[in-house]
Design a protein around this motif. Structure first.
Motif, PDB file in Angstrom:
ATOM      1  N   LEU B 227      53.579  32.186 -34.050  1.00 36.22           N
ATOM      2  CA  LEU B 227      52.358  32.875 -33.656  1.00 36.22           C
ATOM      3  C   LEU B 227      51.671  33.440 -34.889  1.00 36.22           C
ATOM      4  CD1 LEU B 227      53.458  34.820 -30.451  1.00 36.22           C
ATOM      5  CD2 LEU B 227      51.926  32.875 -30.571  1.00 36.22           C
ATOM      6  N   ARG B 228      50.364  33.475 -34.828  1.00 33.85           N
ATOM      7  CA  ARG B 228      49.591  33.982 -35.961  1.00 33.85           C
ATOM      8  C   ARG B 228      48.670  35.106 -35.491  1.00 33.85           C
ATOM      9  NH1 ARG B 228      45.014  30.346 -38.946  1.00 33.85           N
ATOM     10  NH2 ARG B 228      46.805  29.129 -39.613  1.00 33.85           N
ATOM     11  N   LEU B 229      48.565  36.133 -36.299  1.00 33.41           N
ATOM     12  CA  LEU B 229      47.627  37.219 -36.002  1.00 33.41           C
ATOM     13  C   LEU B 229      46.323  36.956 -36.746  1.00 33.41           C
ATOM     14  CD1 LEU B 229      47.108  40.124 -34.819  1.00 33.41           C
ATOM     15  CD2 LEU B 229      47.829  40.968 -37.053  1.00 33.41           C
ATOM     16  N   ILE B 230      45.238  36.967 -36.002  1.00 36.38           N
ATOM     17  CA  ILE B 230      43.922  36.829 -36.639  1.00 36.38           C
ATOM     18  C   ILE B 230      43.371  38.247 -36.794  1.00 36.38           C
ATOM     19  CG2 ILE B 230      41.659  35.723 -36.491  1.00 36.38           C
ATOM     20  CD1 ILE B 230      43.056  33.832 -34.381  1.00 36.38           C
ATOM     21  N   GLU B 231      43.578  38.786 -37.969  1.00 44.86           N
ATOM     22  CA  GLU B 231      43.342  40.219 -38.170  1.00 44.86           C
ATOM     23  C   GLU B 231      41.895  40.631 -37.894  1.00 44.86           C
ATOM     24  OE1 GLU B 231      44.915  41.860 -41.750  1.00 44.86           O
ATOM     25  OE2 GLU B 231      46.821  40.797 -41.521  1.00 44.86           O
ATOM     26  N   GLU B 232      40.956  39.725 -38.198  1.00 45.79           N
ATOM     27  CA  GLU B 232      39.538  40.065 -37.980  1.00 45.79           C
ATOM     28  C   GLU B 232      39.245  40.343 -36.510  1.00 45.79           C
ATOM     29  OE1 GLU B 232      40.776  37.621 -39.715  1.00 45.79           O
ATOM     30  OE2 GLU B 232      39.438  36.882 -41.276  1.00 45.79           O
ATOM     31  N   LEU B 263      54.857  33.991 -25.955  1.00 45.59           N
ATOM     32  CA  LEU B 263      53.402  33.903 -25.795  1.00 45.59           C
ATOM     33  C   LEU B 263      52.815  34.937 -24.829  1.00 45.59           C
ATOM     34  CD1 LEU B 263      52.807  30.026 -25.697  1.00 45.59           C
ATOM     35  CD2 LEU B 263      53.198  31.504 -27.657  1.00 45.59           C
ATOM     36  N   LYS B 264      53.647  35.884 -24.392  1.00 40.26           N
ATOM     37  CA  LYS B 264      53.108  36.895 -23.467  1.00 40.26           C
ATOM     38  C   LYS B 264      51.994  37.698 -24.128  1.00 40.26           C
ATOM     39  CE  LYS B 264      56.912  37.821 -20.299  1.00 40.26           C
ATOM     40  NZ  LYS B 264      58.017  38.726 -19.958  1.00 40.26           N
ATOM     41  N   CYS B 265      52.164  38.028 -25.409  1.00 39.16           N
ATOM     42  CA  CYS B 265      51.144  38.818 -26.100  1.00 39.16           C
ATOM     43  C   CYS B 265      49.823  38.047 -26.187  1.00 39.16           C
ATOM     44  CB  CYS B 265      51.635  39.223 -27.490  1.00 39.16           C
ATOM     45  SG  CYS B 265      52.186  37.846 -28.496  1.00 39.16           S
ATOM     46  N   PHE B 272      41.159  39.561 -27.116  1.00 39.14           N
ATOM     47  CA  PHE B 272      40.223  39.442 -28.236  1.00 39.14           C
ATOM     48  C   PHE B 272      40.510  38.223 -29.117  1.00 39.14           C
ATOM     49  CE2 PHE B 272      40.685  43.873 -27.005  1.00 39.14           C
ATOM     50  CZ  PHE B 272      39.374  44.203 -26.723  1.00 39.14           C
ATOM     51  N   ASN B 273      41.268  37.279 -28.591  1.00 39.44           N
ATOM     52  CA  ASN B 273      41.610  36.065 -29.354  1.00 39.44           C
ATOM     53  C   ASN B 273      42.200  36.395 -30.724  1.00 39.44           C
ATOM     54  OD1 ASN B 273      40.722  34.456 -27.292  1.00 39.44           O
ATOM     55  ND2 ASN B 273      38.694  34.120 -28.176  1.00 39.44           N
ATOM     56  N   ALA B 274      42.979  37.449 -30.765  1.00 42.76           N
ATOM     57  CA  ALA B 274      43.537  37.860 -32.059  1.00 42.76           C
ATOM     58  C   ALA B 274      44.901  37.230 -32.318  1.00 42.76           C
ATOM     59  CB  ALA B 274      43.651  39.387 -32.121  1.00 42.76           C
ATOM     60  N   ILE B 275      45.433  36.525 -31.322  1.00 40.76           N
ATOM     61  CA  ILE B 275      46.744  35.891 -31.497  1.00 40.76           C
ATOM     62  C   ILE B 275      46.606  34.422 -31.138  1.00 40.76           C
ATOM     63  CG2 ILE B 275      49.172  35.902 -30.809  1.00 40.76           C
ATOM     64  CD1 ILE B 275      48.739  38.837 -29.882  1.00 40.76           C
ATOM     65  N   SER B 276      47.079  33.572 -32.028  1.00 36.46           N
ATOM     66  CA  SER B 276      47.032  32.143 -31.720  1.00 36.46           C
ATOM     67  C   SER B 276      48.357  31.502 -32.120  1.00 36.46           C
ATOM     68  CB  SER B 276      45.871  31.455 -32.441  1.00 36.46           C
ATOM     69  OG  SER B 276      46.188  31.307 -33.808  1.00 36.46           O
ATOM     70  N   LEU B 277      48.551  30.318 -31.606  1.00 35.03           N
ATOM     71  CA  LEU B 277      49.759  29.564 -31.924  1.00 35.03           C
ATOM     72  C   LEU B 277      49.421  28.614 -33.068  1.00 35.03           C
ATOM     73  CD1 LEU B 277      52.658  29.156 -30.724  1.00 35.03           C
ATOM     74  CD2 LEU B 277      51.729  27.246 -29.439  1.00 35.03           C
ATOM     75  N   ASN B 287      43.248  29.497 -28.109  1.00 34.86           N
ATOM     76  CA  ASN B 287      42.520  30.295 -29.097  1.00 34.86           C
ATOM     77  C   ASN B 287      42.219  29.489 -30.353  1.00 34.86           C
ATOM     78  OD1 ASN B 287      42.703  32.319 -27.291  1.00 34.86           O
ATOM     79  ND2 ASN B 287      44.238  33.492 -28.402  1.00 34.86           N
ATOM     80  N   ALA B 288      43.175  28.637 -30.722  1.00 30.64           N
ATOM     81  CA  ALA B 288      43.020  27.732 -31.851  1.00 30.64           C
ATOM     82  C   ALA B 288      42.415  28.384 -33.085  1.00 30.64           C
ATOM     83  CB  ALA B 288      42.200  26.492 -31.453  1.00 30.64           C
ATOM     84  N   GLY B 289      42.746  29.611 -33.282  1.00 30.05           N
ATOM     85  CA  GLY B 289      42.374  30.273 -34.534  1.00 30.05           C
ATOM     86  C   GLY B 289      40.908  30.590 -34.684  1.00 30.05           C
ATOM     87  N   VAL B 290      40.184  30.645 -33.568  1.00 29.25           N
ATOM     88  CA  VAL B 290      38.778  30.996 -33.684  1.00 29.25           C
ATOM     89  C   VAL B 290      38.658  32.449 -34.116  1.00 29.25           C
ATOM     90  CG1 VAL B 290      36.619  31.293 -32.415  1.00 29.25           C
ATOM     91  CG2 VAL B 290      38.105  29.355 -31.931  1.00 29.25           C
ATOM     92  N   ARG B 291      37.890  32.704 -35.131  1.00 27.44           N
ATOM     93  CA  ARG B 291      37.728  34.088 -35.583  1.00 27.44           C
ATOM     94  C   ARG B 291      36.252  34.422 -35.720  1.00 27.44           C
ATOM     95  NH1 ARG B 291      39.919  33.720 -41.715  1.00 27.44           N
ATOM     96  NH2 ARG B 291      41.851  33.394 -40.605  1.00 27.44           N
ATOM     97  N   ARG B 292      35.977  35.669 -35.450  1.00 27.66           N
ATOM     98  CA  ARG B 292      34.589  36.083 -35.572  1.00 27.66           C
ATOM     99  C   ARG B 292      34.284  36.405 -37.032  1.00 27.66           C
ATOM    100  NH1 ARG B 292      36.126  41.701 -32.859  1.00 27.66           N
ATOM    101  NH2 ARG B 292      36.404  42.904 -34.749  1.00 27.66           N
ATOM    102  N   ARG B 293      33.028  36.380 -37.344  1.00 29.41           N
ATOM    103  CA  ARG B 293      32.641  36.724 -38.710  1.00 29.41           C
ATOM    104  C   ARG B 293      32.857  38.221 -38.926  1.00 29.41           C
ATOM    105  NH1 ARG B 293      29.767  32.664 -41.158  1.00 29.41           N
ATOM    106  NH2 ARG B 293      28.822  31.154 -39.771  1.00 29.41           N
ATOM    107  N   PRO B 294      33.268  38.600 -40.099  1.00 28.98           N
ATOM    108  CA  PRO B 294      33.425  40.025 -40.372  1.00 28.98           C
ATOM    109  C   PRO B 294      32.121  40.767 -40.109  1.00 28.98           C
ATOM    110  CG  PRO B 294      34.316  38.730 -42.167  1.00 28.98           C
ATOM    111  CD  PRO B 294      33.622  37.784 -41.260  1.00 28.98           C
ATOM    112  N   GLY B 295      32.235  41.917 -39.471  1.00 28.40           N
ATOM    113  CA  GLY B 295      31.052  42.726 -39.228  1.00 28.40           C
ATOM    114  C   GLY B 295      30.412  42.492 -37.881  1.00 28.40           C
ATOM    115  N   THR B 296      30.891  41.480 -37.113  1.00 24.81           N
ATOM    116  CA  THR B 296      30.329  41.261 -35.793  1.00 24.81           C
ATOM    117  C   THR B 296      31.232  41.870 -34.752  1.00 24.81           C
ATOM    118  OG1 THR B 296      31.481  39.185 -35.496  1.00 24.81           O
ATOM    119  CG2 THR B 296      29.286  39.096 -36.498  1.00 24.81           C
ATOM    120  N   LYS B 297      30.660  42.171 -33.586  1.00 27.06           N
ATOM    121  CA  LYS B 297      31.446  42.802 -32.538  1.00 27.06           C
ATOM    122  C   LYS B 297      31.917  41.779 -31.511  1.00 27.06           C
ATOM    123  CE  LYS B 297      29.474  47.360 -33.004  1.00 27.06           C
ATOM    124  NZ  LYS B 297      28.568  48.349 -32.459  1.00 27.06           N
TER     125      LYS B 297
END
Lengths: 54, 303
Positions: B227-232, B263-265, B272-277, B287-297
């Motif tokens: 699992l990967r954390l998408i910190e943004e 994968l429960k988390c 917020f799609n912050a966790i992906s495999l 989720n496939a690692g989709v991340r928002r641009r920094p500074g967007t909500k």
């Protein structure tokens, strides 16, 4: 649509493949020394003392 | 996803315990499949077991090294450790969450309604001691007059062996009950203790005692599937803490040795799609690692 977003960078990690290859080679070495037969001999016997009986 | 995982756990439990002729043979399966390694902890003296238990076999190898060397056989456990390493390198502790029969049993026990308790984090380190001492050092160094060691973890601790092998063998061969003694009663006490603990706390054996889990934990950074954390995307809402059966605070330690990748988390908690495999660093799944641009909500980016 992909709104204000971007895909993460797609960089393949090599470390898992190196790790797996290392252990595959180790396993093959074990097969070559005849450990598979030894594992089978042990696994087909009921070791009562091993499970706390006897 | 949780239903899929439960099905896979059940299928894996049936695959490694797939020999159902024991009511007639009154003994264990003795076919060639027993050269295949069980990914999870599953006693090979279980009457239905079709595979070997890596922890049992590793102890056998350690216990018999002296005799093997005296007989000119270079048996150091390379085959067993090699197989365990391949599984660990590919999946790590994902195996605990998806393919371990004893893990499934603990999860089912935990569904029994009762007051629930957490497990102190410090107890997590005990399992490394069991791996080092009970699986490797004691079988290797404490030997009898013939130079053969004992299987310390199987004989004195393993509750999975008592449940899957000890009790069934006593039922199949009632005459064995004359041979049981203090060692068996000690193991029964440990089994009952873990059954009760599993009702009150989540996966206590996996977290505190399992040497196979300890071995797989060494692959936390190296494993192929993780699992990967998408910190943004992480809002630090800590919802992932509440659902984790292993007590992992995923957003604080995404490469935690306790993570069993259930994968429960990702599936139940994070909105917020912050966790992906990821597999080998490449994001996969919903989720496939989709991340928002920094500074967007906006966080749910893919629509």
């Amino acid at each position: 649509m992909i709104g204000k977003s971007e895909k993460t960078s797609k960089r393949v990690r090599v470390a898992p493949f190196v790790t797996i290859l290392f252990f595959v080679i180790m396993g093959i070495f074990g097969i070559m020394t005849g450990e598979v037969r030894r594992v089978l001999e042990q696994a087909v016997q009921v070791c009562l003392s091993c499970i706390g009986i006897g | 996803m949780e239903i899929v995982r439960k099905w896979i756990q059940a299928i894996m439990a049936l695959l490694v315990n797939g020999s159902w002729s024991f009511p007639f043979t009154r003994t264990i399966y003795q076919g060639p499949l027993k050269v295949v390694c069980s990914p999870g902890l599953n006693c090979y003296s279980c009457p239905a077991a079709t595979t070997y238990c890596p922890i049992g076999s590793l102890q056998q190898m350690m216990a018999g090294i002296r005799i093997a060397l005296e007989n000119g056989q270079n048996f150091f456990g390379f085959y067993v450790v090699g197989t365990m390493g391949v599984l660990g390198g590919a999946f790590g502790r994902l195996i605990c969450g998806w393919a371990c029969p004893f893990g499934l049993i603990q999860e089912l026990l935990h569904k029994i309604p009762s007051k629930k308790f957490s497990i102190p984090q410090k107890l997590n380190y005990l399992k490394y001691g069991f791996l080092l001492f009970f699986v490797i050092l004691l079988p290797l160094t404490v030997v009898d007059d013939f130079g053969y060691g004992e299987l310390w973890f199987c004989k004195y601790v393993c509750p999975a062996g008592t449940l899957e092998a000890g009790l069934p063998m006593l039922m199949l061969q009632p005459g064995l009950s004359r041979t049981i003694g203090i060692v068996f009663f000690n193991k029964m006490t440990i089994l009952v203790g873990f059954i009760l603990w599993s009702i009150l706390a989540s996966r206590p054996f996996c977290r505190t005692t399992c040497p196979l889990g300890a071995f797989y934990a060494f692959f936390k950074k190296l494993k192929l599937v993780k699992l990967r954390l998408i910190e943004e995307n992480c809002t630090k809402c800590e919802e992932c803490h509440a659902v984790c059966p292993m007590g992992v605070k995923f957003n604080e330690s995404p490469e935690d040795a306790e993570c069993i990748s259930c994968l429960k988390c990702m599936d139940k908690a994070c909105k917020f799609n912050a966790i992906s495999l990821e597999i080998a660093g490449l994001p996969v799944g919903r989720n496939a690692g989709v991340r928002r641009r920094p500074g967007t909500k906006q966080s749910n980016a893919v629509m």
